[in-house]
Write an enzyme that holds these catalytic residues in place. Structure first.
Site, PDB file in Angstrom:
ATOM      1  N   SER A 147       0.836  -1.205   0.000  1.00 41.02           N
ATOM      2  CA  SER A 147       0.000   0.000   0.000  1.00 41.02           C
ATOM      3  C   SER A 147       0.867   1.250   0.000  1.00 41.02           C
ATOM      4  CB  SER A 147      -0.850  -0.032   1.273  1.00 41.02           C
ATOM      5  OG  SER A 147      -1.456   1.218   1.480  1.00 41.02           O
ATOM      6  N   TYR A 183      -1.604  -0.706  10.654  1.00 41.83           N
ATOM      7  CA  TYR A 183      -1.856  -1.341   9.362  1.00 41.83           C
ATOM      8  C   TYR A 183      -0.670  -1.134   8.415  1.00 41.83           C
ATOM      9  CZ  TYR A 183      -3.585  -1.603   4.548  1.00 41.83           C
ATOM     10  OH  TYR A 183      -3.707  -1.865   3.198  1.00 41.83           O
ATOM     11  N   LYS A 224       2.293  -3.751   6.632  1.00 38.93           N
ATOM     12  CA  LYS A 224       2.622  -3.834   5.190  1.00 38.93           C
ATOM     13  C   LYS A 224       4.129  -3.606   4.980  1.00 38.93           C
ATOM     14  CE  LYS A 224      -1.445  -4.644   3.459  1.00 38.93           C
ATOM     15  NZ  LYS A 224      -1.773  -5.876   2.783  1.00 38.93           N
TER      16      LYS A 224
HETATM   17  P1  NAD Z   1     -10.880  -6.891   1.127  1.00 41.02           P
HETATM   18  O1  NAD Z   1     -11.093  -6.824   2.591  1.00 41.02           O
HETATM   19  O2  NAD Z   1     -12.042  -6.644   0.242  1.00 41.02           O
HETATM   20  O3  NAD Z   1     -10.205  -8.275   0.737  1.00 41.02           O
HETATM   21  C1  NAD Z   1      -9.392  -9.008   1.613  1.00 41.02           C
HETATM   22  C2  NAD Z   1      -9.916 -10.430   1.629  1.00 41.02           C
HETATM   23  O4  NAD Z   1      -9.100 -11.224   2.482  1.00 41.02           O
HETATM   24  C3  NAD Z   1     -11.344 -10.532   2.167  1.00 41.02           C
HETATM   25  O5  NAD Z   1     -12.097 -11.298   1.258  1.00 41.02           O
HETATM   26  C4  NAD Z   1     -11.199 -11.249   3.513  1.00 41.02           C
HETATM   27  O6  NAD Z   1     -12.322 -12.037   3.820  1.00 41.02           O
HETATM   28  C5  NAD Z   1      -9.938 -12.065   3.287  1.00 41.02           C
HETATM   29  N1  NAD Z   1      -9.162 -12.379   4.484  1.00 41.02           N
HETATM   30  C6  NAD Z   1      -8.783 -11.548   5.470  1.00 41.02           C
HETATM   31  N2  NAD Z   1      -8.046 -12.215   6.375  1.00 41.02           N
HETATM   32  C7  NAD Z   1      -7.948 -13.494   5.951  1.00 41.02           C
HETATM   33  C8  NAD Z   1      -7.312 -14.659   6.445  1.00 41.02           C
HETATM   34  N3  NAD Z   1      -6.639 -14.648   7.592  1.00 41.02           N
HETATM   35  N4  NAD Z   1      -7.423 -15.810   5.745  1.00 41.02           N
HETATM   36  C9  NAD Z   1      -8.119 -15.847   4.587  1.00 41.02           C
HETATM   37  N5  NAD Z   1      -8.744 -14.769   4.071  1.00 41.02           N
HETATM   38  C10 NAD Z   1      -8.653 -13.614   4.741  1.00 41.02           C
HETATM   39  O7  NAD Z   1      -9.695  -5.876   0.785  1.00 41.02           O
HETATM   40  P2  NAD Z   1      -9.194  -5.340  -0.621  1.00 41.02           P
HETATM   41  O8  NAD Z   1      -9.574  -3.930  -0.724  1.00 41.02           O
HETATM   42  O9  NAD Z   1      -9.570  -6.288  -1.682  1.00 41.02           O
HETATM   43  O10 NAD Z   1      -7.628  -5.396  -0.352  1.00 41.02           O
HETATM   44  C11 NAD Z   1      -6.847  -6.508  -0.711  1.00 41.02           C
HETATM   45  C12 NAD Z   1      -5.450  -6.295  -0.188  1.00 41.02           C
HETATM   46  O11 NAD Z   1      -4.942  -5.084  -0.718  1.00 41.02           O
HETATM   47  C13 NAD Z   1      -5.358  -6.176   1.322  1.00 41.02           C
HETATM   48  O12 NAD Z   1      -4.207  -6.852   1.751  1.00 41.02           O
HETATM   49  C14 NAD Z   1      -5.226  -4.680   1.548  1.00 41.02           C
HETATM   50  O13 NAD Z   1      -4.507  -4.403   2.714  1.00 41.02           O
HETATM   51  C15 NAD Z   1      -4.456  -4.240   0.318  1.00 41.02           C
HETATM   52  N6  NAD Z   1      -4.708  -2.841  -0.048  1.00 41.02           N
HETATM   53  C16 NAD Z   1      -5.980  -2.420  -0.282  1.00 41.02           C
HETATM   54  C17 NAD Z   1      -6.215  -1.090  -0.596  1.00 41.02           C
HETATM   55  C18 NAD Z   1      -7.619  -0.592  -0.844  1.00 41.02           C
HETATM   56  O14 NAD Z   1      -7.840   0.618  -0.851  1.00 41.02           O
HETATM   57  N7  NAD Z   1      -8.612  -1.437  -1.073  1.00 41.02           N
HETATM   58  C19 NAD Z   1      -5.156  -0.186  -0.688  1.00 41.02           C
HETATM   59  C20 NAD Z   1      -3.863  -0.659  -0.470  1.00 41.02           C
HETATM   60  C21 NAD Z   1      -3.647  -1.989  -0.159  1.00 41.02           C
HETATM   61  C1  UD1 Z   2      -7.108   5.674   3.363  1.00 41.85           C
HETATM   62  C2  UD1 Z   2      -6.120   5.226   4.410  1.00 41.85           C
HETATM   63  C3  UD1 Z   2      -4.945   4.571   3.701  1.00 41.85           C
HETATM   64  C4  UD1 Z   2      -5.441   3.402   2.825  1.00 41.85           C
HETATM   65  C5  UD1 Z   2      -6.493   3.926   1.842  1.00 41.85           C
HETATM   66  C6  UD1 Z   2      -7.104   2.771   1.079  1.00 41.85           C
HETATM   67  C7  UD1 Z   2      -6.365   6.750   6.326  1.00 41.85           C
HETATM   68  C8  UD1 Z   2      -5.748   7.866   7.082  1.00 41.85           C
HETATM   69  N1  UD1 Z   2      -5.703   6.362   5.204  1.00 41.85           N
HETATM   70  O1  UD1 Z   2      -6.430   6.562   2.498  1.00 41.85           O
HETATM   71  O2  UD1 Z   2      -4.032   4.087   4.646  1.00 41.85           O
HETATM   72  O3  UD1 Z   2      -4.373   2.843   2.076  1.00 41.85           O
HETATM   73  O4  UD1 Z   2      -7.540   4.580   2.587  1.00 41.85           O
HETATM   74  O5  UD1 Z   2      -7.870   3.252   0.029  1.00 41.85           O
HETATM   75  O6  UD1 Z   2      -7.396   6.210   6.691  1.00 41.85           O
HETATM   76  N2  UD1 Z   2     -12.246  12.236   2.877  1.00 41.85           N
HETATM   77  C9  UD1 Z   2     -13.151  13.189   3.259  1.00 41.85           C
HETATM   78  N3  UD1 Z   2     -14.282  12.766   3.908  1.00 41.85           N
HETATM   79  C10 UD1 Z   2     -14.527  11.438   4.174  1.00 41.85           C
HETATM   80  C11 UD1 Z   2     -13.578  10.474   3.762  1.00 41.85           C
HETATM   81  C12 UD1 Z   2     -12.441  10.910   3.125  1.00 41.85           C
HETATM   82  O7  UD1 Z   2     -12.972  14.383   3.049  1.00 41.85           O
HETATM   83  O8  UD1 Z   2     -15.570  11.135   4.784  1.00 41.85           O
HETATM   84  C13 UD1 Z   2     -11.038  12.692   2.167  1.00 41.85           C
HETATM   85  C14 UD1 Z   2      -9.732  12.336   2.863  1.00 41.85           C
HETATM   86  O9  UD1 Z   2      -9.373  13.355   3.765  1.00 41.85           O
HETATM   87  C15 UD1 Z   2      -8.789  12.208   1.663  1.00 41.85           C
HETATM   88  C16 UD1 Z   2      -9.677  11.672   0.546  1.00 41.85           C
HETATM   89  O10 UD1 Z   2     -11.010  11.991   0.938  1.00 41.85           O
HETATM   90  O11 UD1 Z   2      -8.318  13.474   1.289  1.00 41.85           O
HETATM   91  C17 UD1 Z   2      -9.569  10.176   0.352  1.00 41.85           C
HETATM   92  O12 UD1 Z   2      -9.803   9.523   1.597  1.00 41.85           O
HETATM   93  P1  UD1 Z   2      -9.895   7.929   1.713  1.00 41.85           P
HETATM   94  O13 UD1 Z   2     -10.797   7.405   0.660  1.00 41.85           O
HETATM   95  O14 UD1 Z   2     -10.221   7.601   3.128  1.00 41.85           O
HETATM   96  O15 UD1 Z   2      -8.433   7.446   1.337  1.00 41.85           O
HETATM   97  P2  UD1 Z   2      -7.014   7.864   1.981  1.00 41.85           P
HETATM   98  O16 UD1 Z   2      -7.172   8.804   3.090  1.00 41.85           O
HETATM   99  O17 UD1 Z   2      -6.140   8.285   0.856  1.00 41.85           O
END
Ligand code: NAD
Ligand code: UD1
Length: 360
Positions: A137, A161, A165
């Site tokens: 991330s 978190y 990572k």
């Molecule tokens: P998500 O929660 O939708 O998907 C994660 C999946 O992992 C879920 O289906 C959950 O049930 C499963 N899971 C969790 N713990 C488990 C375990 N111990 N054993 C088996 N399954 C398990 O999340 P996502 O948005 O699809 O994210 C996927 C990955 O990407 C995560 O590792 C997350 O940290 C990373 N990531 C996501 C974002 C984002 O904004 N979505 C951003 C940066 C990184």
């Molecule tokens: C957040 C997480 C980041 C994670 C990412 C996943 C925090 C501090 N950071 O990032 O670690 O990897 O989600 O997608 O939680 N905002 C508003 N009002 C709201 C929600 C968000 O103004 O109710 C603004 C935030 O201040 C930011 C932007 O929208 O400027 C995006 O926010 P968000 O979707 O939560 O993502 P990140 O903060 O970038």
């Protein structure tokens, strides 16, 4: 047949990536404990694929279980071997991902994210599978950045978190025999093929509207919140701060379409399997920044729905700008985001209004 193990396959990014990998001809072992997802997502992945029902059954093996269960992981590798097949790589999405919750439940985050990855790597080593694409991330960079982030920038996560990572990235670098997590490409003297993909702000959904983001609890992220206002589940958005050092005073983020992210995973795998053992650490972002106010305007222009908002104080831990420099992704895995912010708005809304209750 070439097999892949996908952990967290039913989640937001895992489901979209599984679809891309299925259509690319792989046989998939899809492991999830469904703690933050629904098996319906995987049913829909099968339906959306370009395969017949019969082929879907052959090519998708769904395993309901936990990545921390070593004997379950062993059974997956063994079942492939019994069929004369080999799991050539793992895609590791499983993990807990809510920043706020990670302060309250830090032990769960270390156990699930780091403990789970250790169990997974031990099983991989035992069954001679030395290729993994890991979901990292942009959070690993910390908050003090107002320029496009590049892979060589310092790592300084500010929440549990993000720390899990950054720790997993370091563990993977160590296992590969590499010394740094601040270099985009390094040779692995220990014969591992590893890609750590640092996602920026994944959003959007498959254009069919059949699969998408399905937050179980009240969402904290901007896109699911905007969608909830659009379907009138919520009255308005609170914008966190109007005095950030940005042109309109609101936070700028790099939103990247989840289908672009999914294709980025295939690009990483293609590179890993066609090159010598290496560690790649790559940003997956579009390189385009959008402020909160811009996003609300673009949503209105693309979907035709007004999103009422009010201004509130800054959120703890937020940063003015989070933007990727996507240059290394193009150079090393030949990937760049193709879909723009309007498509992200359209596809996320398409999913949301077709599935107002998510997969329920
Ligand atoms: P998500 O929660 O939708 O998907 C994660 C999946 O992992 C879920 O289906 C959950 O049930 C499963 N899971 C969790 N713990 C488990 C375990 N111990 N054993 C088996 N399954 C398990 O999340 P996502 O948005 O699809 O994210 C996927 C990955 O990407 C995560 O590792 C997350 O940290 C990373 N990531 C996501 C974002 C984002 O904004 N979505 C951003 C940066 C990184
Ligand atoms: C957040 C997480 C980041 C994670 C990412 C996943 C925090 C501090 N950071 O990032 O670690 O990897 O989600 O997608 O939680 N905002 C508003 N009002 C709201 C929600 C968000 O103004 O109710 C603004 C935030 O201040 C930011 C932007 O929208 O400027 C995006 O926010 P968000 O979707 O939560 O993502 P990140 O903060 O970038």
């Amino acid at each position: 047949m070439r097999c892949l193990l996908i952990t967290g396959a039913a989640g937001f990014i895992g489901s979209h990536t599984s679809l891309v990998l299925l259509n690319a001809g792989y046989k998939l072992f899809l492991l999830d404990n469904f703690s933050n997802s629904s098996p319906i997502a995987l049913e829909r992945v099968g339906r959306l694929s370009n395969l017949s029902n019969e082929k879907v059954k052959e090519r998708m093996t769904i395993v309901n279980g936990d990545i921390r269960d070593f004997s379950l992981l062993e059974n997956i590798f063994l079942s492939a071997e019994k069929n004369g097949e080999k799991i050539i790589s793992v895609f590791h999405f499983a993990g807990l991902k809510a920043v706020g919750e990670s302060f309250e439940k830090a032990f769960d985050y270390w156990d699930n994210n780091v403990g789970g990855t250790i169990a997974l790597l031990k099983a991989m080593e035992k069954y001679s599978c030395r290729s993994i694409v890991f979901s990292s991330s942009a959070t690993v960079y910390g908050t003090k950045n107002n320029k496009a982030l590049i892979e060589t920038d310092p790592i300084s996560p500010i929440n549990p978190y993000g720390l899990t990572k950054a720790t997993i990235e370091k563990m993977l670098a160590n296992i590969a025999g590499c010394h740094s997590t601040r270099v985009a490409k390094q040779t692995s003297p220990r014969g591992w093929r590893i890609a750590c993909l640092r996602y920026f702000n994944p959003a959007g959904a498959h254009p069919s509207g059949e699969i998408g983001e399905n937050p179980k609890d009240i969402p904290n992220n901007l896109f699911p919140l905007i969608n909830q206002v659009a379907i009138e589940k919520k009255e308005s958005i609170t914008i966190f701060g109007q005095d950030w050092p940005t042109p309109d005073g609101t936070g700028i983020r790099d939103y990247v379409h989840v289908m672009d992210i999914a294709e980025g995973h295939k690009a990483a795998l293609d590179t890993l399997i066609s090159s010598n053992p290496q560690l790649l650490i790559i940003n997956l972002g579009s390189g385009e920044g959008t402020s909160v106010l811009d996003l609300i305007k673009i949503f209105k222009l693309s979907i035709g729905i007004d999103i009422p908002y009010r201004f509130g104080p800054r959120r703890n831990g937020d940063t003015a700008i989070s933007l990727a420099n996507p240059g290394e992704a193009l150079k090393f895995i030949k990937w760049k985001a193709k879909r723009n912010i309007e498509e992200i708005c359209r596809d996320s809304w398409n999913w949301q209004h077709q599935n107002p209750m998510g997969y329920k």
